[in-house]
Every structure is written in structure tokens, then in C-alpha cells.
Write an enzyme that holds these catalytic residues in place. Structure first.
Site, PDB file in Angstrom:
ATOM      1  CB  THR A   1      82.495  60.948 -74.477  1.00  0.00           C
ATOM      2  OG1 THR A   1      82.001  59.542 -74.875  1.00  0.00           O
ATOM      3  CG2 THR A   1      81.332  61.690 -74.468  1.00  0.00           C
TER       4      THR A   1
ATOM      5  CE1 TYR B   1      69.954  58.937 -86.834  1.00  0.00           C
ATOM      6  CE2 TYR B   1      70.810  57.446 -88.465  1.00  0.00           C
ATOM      7  CZ  TYR B   1      69.807  58.448 -88.196  1.00  0.00           C
ATOM      8  OH  TYR B   1      68.795  58.753 -88.895  1.00  0.00           O
TER       9      TYR B   1
ATOM     10  CE1 TYR C   1      81.567  55.323 -72.464  1.00  0.00           C
ATOM     11  CE2 TYR C   1      82.780  56.165 -74.367  1.00  0.00           C
ATOM     12  CZ  TYR C   1      82.097  56.453 -73.038  1.00  0.00           C
ATOM     13  OH  TYR C   1      81.680  57.660 -72.553  1.00  0.00           O
TER      14      TYR C   1
ATOM     15  NE  ARG D   1      78.250  61.781 -73.773  1.00  0.00           N
ATOM     16  CZ  ARG D   1      78.642  63.168 -74.200  1.00  0.00           C
ATOM     17  NH1 ARG D   1      78.352  63.413 -75.430  1.00  0.00           N
ATOM     18  NH2 ARG D   1      78.891  64.052 -73.296  1.00  0.00           N
TER      19      ARG D   1
ATOM     20  CE  LYS E   1      84.004  56.024 -69.869  1.00  0.00           C
ATOM     21  NZ  LYS E   1      84.366  57.127 -70.659  1.00  0.00           N
TER      22      LYS E   1
ATOM     23  CB  ILE F   1      87.450  55.419 -68.278  1.00  0.00           C
ATOM     24  CG1 ILE F   1      88.351  54.410 -68.398  1.00  0.00           C
ATOM     25  CG2 ILE F   1      87.804  56.615 -69.298  1.00  0.00           C
ATOM     26  CD1 ILE F   1      87.803  53.500 -69.728  1.00  0.00           C
TER      27      ILE F   1
END
Length: 294
Positions: A47, A110, A136, A141, A164, A206
Site C-alpha cells: 500500500t 472492490y 494482508y 481500504r 498482516k 509491517i
């Protein structure tokens, strides 16, 4: 017990752009700085690396450059995720072919996959590679949360080794740890929750903070892991104001500004992200000075 890719602090490293592409000279400078300052691993094209606005060819070129530049000094974990399973497989296989140490695979964004869809997505990617995979989860997001029972199913896959966890939900992190045990290493995906995640068995972070303060961020984690709890707590609390400034606008807008402030030429983020506002830039600069990195 599964392979642990790293213990400590991995930097989710930013990507410097010019109008024509990636600025590899500056990228290499930051990679060397990170390693010299004692970072434990590097995460490339995540990201913070703005992979969402990089072409596949740019991503592959950046993967290859990072692996060659690091030259085995620390593990290189490549962000190979996509909302298209076929694309994620292609990128993961490429990362393996050029010598990456692991893959960070974000949940499909999405599409809003079901939990079963997430399991099948990760199964398909894992079966295509022998690379260790870090799931992740960043629902703020992607719109999709990896629930604890889904983590349990994914932990049964031999090369899915870690998560993560960036949901911000510490109760969920604790439940994942309770269900998965040693079959799924947990890394904090939030700099303001490093110690809380470590306290339920996490092995590291991270980090965005470590782009500008790798030595301090890594020491914080290792102090905790080595039982120096008071020093770790002090470091976590002292970092909160800078962490807040690094997230005063959407990541990686502030961290790219911060890198520019401390002497790098990382340019601006790519549209649709825009440069940091003057007001927030002044706040960020002050916090970098307060933290002793500027």
C-alpha cells in the site's frame, strides 16, 4: 511450526516516482539506509509503495530491482496482491522467479468476496507457488475483512505462513492468535498498535513509521520481544504523535512528504492521491523534529 519470514520490523517501503516512472536511484538510497539502520525485512510494492497506481511492468521492474539491490541482506517480501486472482498468481510466480523471500497478498478489493471466496482466492495463489505468503487484511481500504475462522482455514495451507492484520480490531487479532497458534504468524499492520499486537503473540510489524525511523521502530519491537517491556512501552507512546502525523492524510501522502523532508527525493504520490496540504506539512515537520529524525 511454519517458517517465520521475519521477527521484528519490516518497512512497507515507499516508491519514488518521476514523470517517466520509478526513481530507482532514490529507491536504492532508501533501501541501503533501511538496512544500515537495522531493519529486519522490506516489503516492496505494498500500500505504502503505491502498487495500485503502478503498471504490472513497473511492479515487476521494481520487484526485480529490490531483490537485486538488497542482495540477501534482509528478506524481501513482495506485494503481489490484486483483485483479480489470475493477476495475483502471475505476479506471485514472477516474484518467486526473481528470488523474493515471500509475498504479501492483499485481500481482493472492490469485488467484495465472501469469506469462502477469500479462501478459494488464497488457495489458488498458494497452490501456484512455493513462496511463503502473508495474507494482508486491511478492510478500511478493501471493504473486506478476513474473519478469524477464515484465518483458521487459511492457516491449514502449508505456505500461507502469516497475516498482516490491519483491521484495528484487537479483539479480532486475539481471536486469530487463539485459533491459529503457531500455524499463522501475526504482524501488526498499524504502527499505533505494535505493542498490543505483540502482547497477544504477534511477531512484529509491517511499518510505515520505519520509512523515516527504522532504527527506533525496530528497537521498539525487539525490546518487547526480548522482555524489555518498559523501554518498548516508552518507545510506543513516544512515537504516537509522529504516527498520527504520518496518517493525517491517507497513506502514503504524509510519509512521502516526510521522506522529502529528511533529504530524499521521493516526489509526489500519483493521482488520485495529491500532495500533503501546507497545514499538515507544518505539523508533520514539527513531529519529525520532535522525534529526532529531522
Amino acid at each position: 511450526m511454519k517458517k517465520i519470514l521475519f521477527e521484528g520490523c519490516a518497512t512497507a517501503i515507499a516508491t519514488p516516482f518521476t514523470e517517466s516512472g520509478v526513481n530507482f536511484e532514490e529507491f536504492g538510497r532508501l533501501i541501503d539506509f533501511q538496512i544500515e539502520e537495522g531493519i529486519d525485512a522490506l516489503v516492496v510494492c505494498g500500500t505504502t509503495g503505491e502498487s495500485a497506481t503502478m503498471t504490472d511492468s513497473e511492479r515487476k521492474e521494481t520487484f526485480k530491482y529490490a531483490v537485486k539491490k538488497v542482495a540477501g541482506r534482509v528478506p524481501v517480501i513482495i506485494g503481489t496482491g490484486s483483485n483479480c486472482t489470475r493477476t495475483a498468481i502471475e505476479l506471485t510466480k514472477y516474484a518467486e522467479s526473481i528470488g523474493a523471500d515471500g509475498a504479501l497478498v492483499v485481500t481482493p478489493y472492490y469485488n467484495k468476496a465472501t469469506q469462502n471466496g477469500l479462501i478459494e482466492h488464497y488457495k489458488a495463489i498458494a497452490s501456484s507457488t512455493s513462496l511463503p505468503i502473508i495474507v494482508y487484511s486491511v478492510p478500511s481500504r478493501t471493504g473486506v475483512n478476513v474473519l478469524p475462522n477464515t484465518c483458521l482455514e487459511l492457516s491449514k495451507i502449508s505456505n500461507i505462513v502469516a497475516i498482516k492484520e490491519a483491521s484495528g480490531n484487537l479483539s479480532q487479532v486475539a481471536e486469530i492468535a487463539a485459533l491459529c497458534g503457531n500455524n499463522l504468524t501475526i504482524y501488526s499492520g498499524n504502527d499505533d498498535q505494535i505493542l498490543p499486537v505483540l502482547s497477544v503473540g504477534g511477531k512484529g510489524v509491517i511499518s510505515v513509521l520505519s520509512n523515516v525511523a527504522p532504527k527506533k521502530a525496530s528497537k521498539m519491537v525487539h525490546d518487547y520481544l526480548n522482555g524489555n517491556f518498559e523501554d518498548a512501552k516508552k518507545a510506543q507512546l513516544e512515537s504516537i504523535s509522529l504516527i498520527n502525523a504520518l496518517f493525517c492524510e491517507v497513506n502514503p501522502i504524509p510519509v512521502k512528504a516526510a521522506l522529502n523532508m529528511i533529504g530524499y527525493d521521493f516526489g509526489n504520490p500519483r493521482l488520485p492521491l495529491t500532495p500533503l496540504s501546507e497545514k499538515n506539512a507544518a505539523i508533520l515537520k514539527q513531529e519529525l523534529q520532535n522525534y529526532g529524525v529531522l
